[in-house]
Design a protein around this motif. Structure first.
Motif, PDB file in Angstrom:
ATOM      1  N   UNK A  85      40.489-103.780 -31.820  1.00 11.54           N
ATOM      2  CA  UNK A  85      39.656-104.909 -32.228  1.00 11.54           C
ATOM      3  C   UNK A  85      38.572-104.391 -33.148  1.00 11.54           C
ATOM      4  N   UNK A  86      38.390-105.098 -34.262  1.00 10.10           N
ATOM      5  CA  UNK A  86      37.329-104.742 -35.206  1.00 10.10           C
ATOM      6  C   UNK A  86      36.958-105.999 -35.973  1.00 10.10           C
ATOM      7  N   UNK A  87      35.769-106.523 -35.701  1.00  9.58           N
ATOM      8  CA  UNK A  87      35.354-107.764 -36.367  1.00  9.58           C
ATOM      9  C   UNK A  87      35.175-107.554 -37.860  1.00  9.58           C
ATOM     10  N   UNK A  88      34.912-106.304 -38.275  1.00  9.53           N
ATOM     11  CA  UNK A  88      34.718-106.037 -39.696  1.00  9.53           C
ATOM     12  C   UNK A  88      35.998-106.113 -40.496  1.00  9.53           C
ATOM     13  N   UNK A  89      37.101-105.639 -39.908  1.00 10.42           N
ATOM     14  CA  UNK A  89      38.387-105.639 -40.619  1.00 10.42           C
ATOM     15  C   UNK A  89      39.294-106.786 -40.209  1.00 10.42           C
ATOM     16  N   UNK A  90      38.931-107.467 -39.123  1.00  7.45           N
ATOM     17  CA  UNK A  90      39.763-108.555 -38.623  1.00  7.45           C
ATOM     18  C   UNK A  90      40.859-108.099 -37.679  1.00  7.45           C
TER      19      UNK A  90
END
Length: 391
Positions: A95-100
């Motif tokens: 999970x990474x909100x920056x990369x989606x």
């Protein structure tokens, strides 16, 4: 023949952690998750949580109901979607909100043991354990190989003879073992536990803790374990993350958490404490019971804490750094220790003496002695949780 893999000893795992050479098994960075209430307001379930979990560690997320520990665990598992931040499992960003990036739970390479065990009632123990092998991604193993692995997993958790039993024919402890065997059967390197011992009685829970720790040492999986039970956390954990209102208040070894709590909240949540209000004075803090000596200076007003087992009772004024006078109002034998309830004015203190003690009785006038290293001092908080200003 395929076998469940064993792992280095606990000592070797600790040495590897101390060396700090390997990439974390699980890395959580600035994770945030809010839930919306029916009135439209939001409440933080996870508030900027960051943790590095090394290979082979047994990490416990500890805190009361509503502190965010289960939401954090479910976010790692892929059962909750955080608002922001990142989660990496064995070098892979799950999970990474920056990369989606947001991998599904079945693609994270994790196993999970649920509080309710989540066993299929129409399947035998062996069929429940075989289920993840039959549904794993990629090339499916042959039935003979799967049966062998299931038998080994059931044997490893001590129920090799119960494979043909259905969940309703098993005790709570046996169901817990089935759930653990299912988590271990595919050699997962990271296993998540959502309060798996809370549904069994105290004696069985104590036994299962020992067995669980032995299996974790044997197989070497990294464990992330949720509980509200302090004793459970202290017994199992390599390190403990204490949470409050979504924030990680302290992340350290059981000894660090207990002996050197970072905040008043941690000090009070872990173990038992006696609490006095204090105002800064020469040599320490003046309390309603007298001067408590300490080199710590946390401001004009402070909360002074000490643990029941760290105080000494005597009939004569002791030569300890601090001496507080009081009267014994109750004596309770607790098995491992005797608790003396000492009252001074409106203040009551709990003092523990190892084993059965008949040295003092109700009505006795006594002194409570404290040494400086056993005193914990924190800035006194106002009703909003902020340090009170100086007068």
């Amino acid at each position: 023949m395929t076998q469940l893999t064993s792992a280095p000893s606990r000592g070797a795992q600790r040495n590897a952690h101390d060396a700090d050479a390997a990439e974390p098994a699980v890395q959580i960075r600035q994770l945030n998750k809010h839930f919306r209430r029916r009135d439209g307001s939001t409440v933080p379930a996870i508030d900027g949580a960051s943790l590095d979990i090394q290979d082979g560690e047994f990490i416990v997320l500890l805190g009361p109901s509503g502190c965010g520990k289960t939401t954090l665990l479910r976010s790692v598992a892929g059962l909750e979607t955080p608002d922001s931040g990142s989660i990496t499992v064995r070098g892979k960003a799950v999970f990474d909100s920056g990369t989606g990036a947001n991998l599904g739970a079945d693609r994270r390479g994790l196993s999970m043991v649920f509080q309710s065990y989540a066993l299929w009632p129409h399947m035998t123990a062996a069929q429940n354990v075989r289920y993840p092998l039959e549904n794993q991604k990629g090339a499916r193993q042959g039935r003979a190989v799967m049966n062998q692995r299931v038998a080994e997993a059931l044997e490893a958790v001590g129920i090799g003879d119960l494979g043909g039993q259905y969940p309703n024919q098993l005790s709570g402890g046996q169901q817990q073992r089935v759930a653990l065997a299912r988590a271990l059967v595919n050699n997962s390197k990271v296993v998540l536990f959502d309060e798996p011992l809370s549904n069994v009685d105290a004696k069985v829970r104590e036994s299962l803790r020992i067995e669980l720790l032995a299996m974790q040492r044997r197989f070497g999986f990294t464990a992330l374990f949720v509980t509200h039970d302090q004793a459970e956390a202290m017994e199992l954990a390599t390190r403990i993350a204490v949470l409050d209102r979504g924030k990680v208040q302290q992340f350290g070894t059981p000894d660090e958490i207990y002996a050197r709590p970072a905040t008043e909240y941690v000090a009070k949540f872990i173990g038992n404490t006696n609490e006095l209000s204090g105002r800064r004075a020469d040599g320490g803090y003046e309390t309603p019971l007298g001067l408590v000596r300490t080199p710590q200076d946390v401001g004009e007003r402070a909360t002074v804490l000490f643990r029941p087992e760290h105080a000494q009772l005597s009939r004569e004024r002791p030569e300890a750094a601090s001496a507080l006078a009081g009267q014994v109002v109750a004596v309770l034998f607790m098995g491992t220790h005797t608790e003396f309830l000492v009252r001074s004015g409106e203040t009551r203190m709990r003092i523990w003496v190892s084993g059965r003690s008949t040295d003092f009785a109700e009505g006795d006038e006594v002194w409570v002695g404290l040494q400086e290293p056993d005193v914990m001092v924190f800035p006194r908080q106002d009703h909003d949780g902020q340090p009170e200003g100086d007068d």
